[in-house]
Write an enzyme that holds these catalytic residues in place. Structure first.
Site: not given
Length: 675
Positions: A341, A369, A268
């Site tokens: 993820d 999340e 990332e």
């Protein structure tokens, strides 16, 4: 998001009483009345002093003796509790073990456990020597994927001003066996290694030390270039090697018990050794060599993926498995529980079990999340328990959890989100504990208000709600193996139609659901990306066959026709619709359960959870309608007539934009206005 200041009843250094918030919510450290126990110790230290005072303030039983001595049955941090003619004795080979023993004794007292019977001897050893929280806290006090306010660490005031919450944080972690903390985000600023900030880190380390908690730091691999203008960060460059050795020496001079470095590299946009033609092993080993003289460790994250043709779920395995056996002994490769993820449900990452010559640690996400942030009840112990059914606990070297802690009144945003912090600590100590047992512990120590003596009318129902909550989230968000259908960026709410010009395909939901006129799901079988081949042969065969693949992973491993017959006898489309509806109905049952709890919990806490459940119920309908109406365009099949009708129009749902960042949870007011 509204923030409140946590109130401390008494001074921590002298009273060690329960932490009580303005909204009535509590941590799991309760102090009964009239507790002034007789405690003696054969040695003294700050840590043993803490254990002594905790028992003096909270233990209501027989006299307690703390013995620091070697014991062949006890590992580091382990303890023995036994009855003697003079009362109880807690024995450990180290000081922190005595503190853990004291907390365990108090936990048993709070639970009124039969383990305290006089004929019982308790021996506890931690499963892992490293049980660590990863804070994704930024230096401006925002928290990436944090939904409980600002970061605890007030860098502007450190090192001179120390918040009371620093010690409260250390105490809470020690009480559940957590012994390490990474203070800053894995997307690390090089500034954390500057002389100015290391003084601030030292101040925190000094507070945490008596509680047995070692401080670690996330580091940016390009720090030598940013801080001291080196022309390269090549891990084989002599100047770079010298820079890291000098920096490490500087750290240990300030913090002798510093734990080590956590590194996110070549993922990332983060810099790493691959930028210089080197491998992850070469980068990790350079840091490991700098830390070795001080017995420090490198935690090197395997969360990597690049914009390539390879299935994203395969990439960590493809990049790391060939490096097995090439890492230094003081390197631990940190692997997320699943291959993508932190999705509400994933199969386990195939890296576990495939790197026999490399130390591995599991990374769980405590913060929610992808599970409704701090608006939804999602007790995560069943998810982690599911992971350990596939990955033997003994195959891991350590365990890490991405922290959900912030400055909100109850530390974690949602009162029930505290249970995930608690559960992580308990499972990091003993992965064999059941979700049911941990939920029972947390509820009895935390949720009920003072003065309630009979919890039997509600306790079983609340525990059932906790245990079913994660599966309910899976059902109303992404059942049957669907994944990554979330809104762009902040990941709150559904957006299976998401299209962003110029975005990488693997950042978009369509990459994962692949819905078309024929069916839905990502084909990872031998006729697709062949991700199944990364698993052991027995599982590979199971997952590869549409007829034998467990239905909870079906759309993870297969692109399945809409009319495919499921085990229930229904079509895939009908089964998908019923899962979404079941999730909605489950949350409505949670609302009924919580309403029955009003007499048993503090008024402010009751109203808080009740309000969040209303948000969760509306969110569940939002998810159900958005996904079914969107996928119905492809299936061209009716929604079964015996389930609840959609209440939204797809065109309206596709216009929803929340306008929130990665650092916040949307309020009910914002959701009602924008949804």
């Amino acid at each position: 998001m509204k923030h409140k200041i946590y109130l401390l009843i008494g001074l921590l250094l002298s009273s060690f009483s329960i932490l009580q918030a303005e909204d009535g919510s509590r941590l799991w450290l309760r102090q009964p009345q009239n507790a002034h126990a007789q405690v003696t110790a054969n040695k003294q230290s700050p840590t043993i002093g803490l254990a002594t005072r905790e028992l003096q303030q909270a233990w209501q039983g027989a006299p307690v003796t703390l013995e620091l001595k070697k014991d062949k049955q006890l590992d580091k941090d382990g303890f023995r509790i036994r009855h003697t003619s003079n009362g109880l004795t807690i024995t450990s080979p180290d000081e922190t073990g005595l503190l853990y023993g004291a907390y365990h004794l108090l936990r048993l007292q709070a639970l009124q456990s039969n383990d305290l019977k006089t004929d019982n001897e308790i021996i506890e050893n931690p499963a892992y020597q490293l049980r660590i929280l990863n804070h994704w806290d930024n230096m401006d006090r925002t928290i990436e994927r944090g939904y409980a306010g600002k970061s605890l660490w007030n860098w502007d005031e450190l090192p001179n001003t120390l918040s009371d919450r620093y010690e409260a944080y250390a105490r809470a972690n020690a009480s559940i066996g957590i012994n390490g903390t990474v203070l800053n985000n894995v997307n690390a600023s090089p500034q954390i290694l500057s002389a100015e900030y290391l003084q601030k880190v030292k101040a925190l380390a000094d507070v945490f030390r008596p509680y047995g908690i070692r401080v670690c730091l996330s580091v940016n691999f390009a720090s030598p270039m940013v801080l001291d203008s080196l022309p390269t960060a090549d891990p084989l460059d002599k100047e770079v090697i010298r820079w890291w050795k000098n920096k490490t020496k500087e750290i240990y001079k300030l913090i002798p018990d510093f734990g080590g470095f956590l590194v996110k590299a070549n993922s990332e946009g983060q810099p790493g050794p691959c930028d210089f033609g080197r491998t992850h092993a070469e980068g990790a080993n350079m840091l490991a060599d700098a830390l070795k003289p001080y017995k420090g460790i490198v935690m090197w994250r395997a969360f990597v993926y690049s914009p390539s043709d390879a299935d994203r779920a395969k990439q960590a395995y493809l990049e790391f498995q060939p490096l097995d056996g090439q890492f230094r002994p003081n390197v631990i490769v940190q692997v997320k529980n699943g291959p993508v993820d932190f999705q509400p449900r994933e199969p386990y990452s195939p890296l576990f079990g495939s790197m026999e010559h490399t130390s591995l640690m599991a990374e769980f996400q405590i913060t929610q999340e992808y599970l409704g942030h701090s608006n939804h009840i999602a007790y995560l112990a069943p998810m982690w328990e599911e992971f350990f059914r596939f990955v033997p606990a003994t195959s891991l070297k350590a365990i890490a959890g991405v922290s959900n802690i912030g400055t909100d009144a109850n530390w974690c945003g949602h009162p029930f989100a505290q249970a995930n912090w608690y559960a992580f600590g308990r499972l990091a100590w003993n992965p064999q504990l059941g979700s049911d047992e941990i939920a029972d512990e947390w509820l009895k120590q935390t949720i009920y208000k003072e003065g309630v003596t009979d919890i039997s009318p509600i306790h079983t129902d609340l525990k059932k709600m906790m245990l079913e909550s994660r599966e309910a989230v899976v059902d109303y968000m992404m059942p049957l193996g669907l994944h990554h259908l979330f809104a762009w960026g902040h990941h709150y709410g559904p957006e299976p139609w998401c299209k962003v010009p110029g975005a990488r395909p693997d950042w978009l939901p369509s990459y994962y659901h692949k819905a078309d006129a024929q069916g839905i799901g990502f084909d990872r079988s031998s006729t697709g990306s062949n991700a199944v081949a990364q698993y052991p042969d027995s599982l590979a065969r199971l997952y590869n066959d549409l007829a034998t693949c467990p239905e909870e992973y079906l759309l993870w491993f297969h692109h399945v026709p809409w009319g495919h017959t499921m085990k229930s006898g229904r079509t895939l489309w009908d089964e998908l619709c019923r899962h979404y509806d079941a999730g909605v109905q489950q949350v409505k049952e949670f609302q009924k359960t919580w309403d029955k709890a009003e007499a048993f919990v503090d008024a402010d806490c009751f109203k808080d959870v009740q309000s969040r459940l209303k948000i969760q119920a509306r969110d569940a309908v939002w998810w159900k309608d958005a996904c079914l109406l969107y996928f119905q365009q492809f299936s061209q099949m009716p929604i079964p007539y015996d389930i609840e009708r959609p209440i939204h129009e797809l065109d309206d749902l596709e216009k929803v934009q929340l306008g929130i960042s990665n650092y916040e949870c949307p309020s009910g007011e914002l959701l009602n206005r924008n949804r």
